[in-house]
Design an enzyme around this catalytic site. Structure first.
Site, PDB file in Angstrom:
ATOM      1  CE1 TYR A  55     131.088 -11.717  29.642  1.00 37.87           C
ATOM      2  CE2 TYR A  55     132.042 -11.505  31.835  1.00 37.87           C
ATOM      3  CZ  TYR A  55     130.943 -11.680  31.024  1.00 37.87           C
ATOM      4  OH  TYR A  55     129.706 -11.813  31.590  1.00 37.87           O
ATOM      5  CG  HIS A 118     128.226 -16.944  30.057  1.00 37.27           C
ATOM      6  ND1 HIS A 118     129.461 -16.454  29.717  1.00 37.27           N
ATOM      7  CD2 HIS A 118     127.469 -15.846  30.298  1.00 37.27           C
ATOM      8  CE1 HIS A 118     129.446 -15.130  29.766  1.00 37.27           C
ATOM      9  NE2 HIS A 118     128.243 -14.746  30.101  1.00 37.27           N
TER      10      HIS A 118
END
Length: 321
Positions: A55, A118
């Protein structure tokens, strides 16, 4: 300032605020805007922040927490719960611990409260723009080797708790069968249009906390869907209750026992998203929501490849509904 209920502490994880602020945005938001939004969120009562290496917001979260301490908004870093994630290019047995250390450098912190795998996918090591080229998807995912690296992060104190993201019920059960340190959390897409019934049942049975991202469907993002915000049923319930459609969705997740992640930098919506604790849905409203047609908003098409471990969306999610 709002007070957010917490998941009680367990042997797997310390207390965890039931509402967290997400930081995923594509295209990326400026670091100044992100840091300012995190600071305002802390002022409003948010104490749980979700970030990830991919991100590019770890530094923003760290700066916001440090500034909040300087301003006296919180007493110390220990007053916030920070989650980050190991990206797929580092999901290799020997790369997990170094990647976790890099995350801590980005955050300017000694530890994260929760560190997640993730996705159950490994990419060739390196830095790639998102979406990444399909040719970097590797043919297998070494779940056990990766998890041993996560357990080492826990043993070293780099992460107070460890968990996973985007794991199907089948993959979660596979991980539980080999884990010495059990995953505390599985973070996945959850909203009234994708209720995760099968996965939630497994998580409840195994004592794994379900954490929901995209609780409003992530309308307007490359991975999201308008199905939630455009739902006539949810609009009717919101109108009858004098609440926003977003509040109906968030309250529904809250009543399921989930931790939920909201993502907005708009102050009005930040406040509205915390106004979900002192009222309830009726049995009739819950029943109407349970009957909504189901539509996965994030199928994970980026990870589907003829030469990867998942040849189809069905392979990736193992039929979870």
């Amino acid at each position: 300032m709002a007070t957010i209920p917490e998941v009680p502490a367990s042997e797997l994880i310390q207390t965890m605020p039931r509402v967290g602020m997400g930081t995923a945005a594509f295209p990326f938001t400026s670091s100044e805007d992100t840091t300012a939004a995190m600071l305002r969120a802390i002022e409003l009562g948010y104490r749980h922040f979700d970030t990830a290496r991919i991100y590019a917001t770890e530094g923003c979260v760290g700066e916001a927490v440090a500034e909040a301490v300087r301003r006296g908004l919180i007493a110390s870093r220990a007053d916030v719960f920070v989650t980050s994630k190991i990206w797929c290019s580092d999901l290799h047995a020997g790369r997990v611990v170094p990647a976790a250390r890099e995350t801590l450098r980005n955050l300017g912190m000694d530890y994260v409260d929760l560190l997640l795998v993730h996705w159950p996918v490994s990419l060739t090591p390196g830095n790639y723009d998102f979406p990444f080229p399909k040719e970097v998807i590797l043919p297998s995912f070494d779940m056990e080797g990766v998890w041993r690296g996560m357990e080492e992060c826990h043993r070293l104190g780099l992460a107070r708790a460890i968990g996973v993201s985007n794991f199907s019920a089948k993959k979660l059960e596979q991980l539980l069968s080999l884990a010495a340190v059990r995953p505390a959390v599985n973070q996945v897409e959850v909203n009234p249009m994708w209720q995760q019934r099968t996965l939630r049942e497994v998580c409840r049975r195994e004592g794994v906390q379900l954490c929901g991202y995209s609780p409003l469907g992530a309308k307007g993002t490359p991975w999201g869907s308008a199905a939630v915000m455009d739902s006539g049923v949810l609009q009717e319930i919101a109108g009858a209750k004098g609440k926003t459609l977003a509040q109906i969705c968030l309250r529904w997740l809250y009543e399921q026992g989930d931790v939920l992640l909201v993502k907005t930098y708009n102050e009005k919506r930040m406040k509205e998203n915390l106004d979900i604790f002192n009222w309830e849905l009726t049995d009739e409203e819950r029943e109407r929501i349970s009957q909504l047609p189901q539509l996965r908003g994030l199928p994970g098409l980026e990870f589907i490849s003829d030469h990867g471990p998942y040849k189809s969306v069905e392979d990736l999610w193992d039929g979870d509904v």
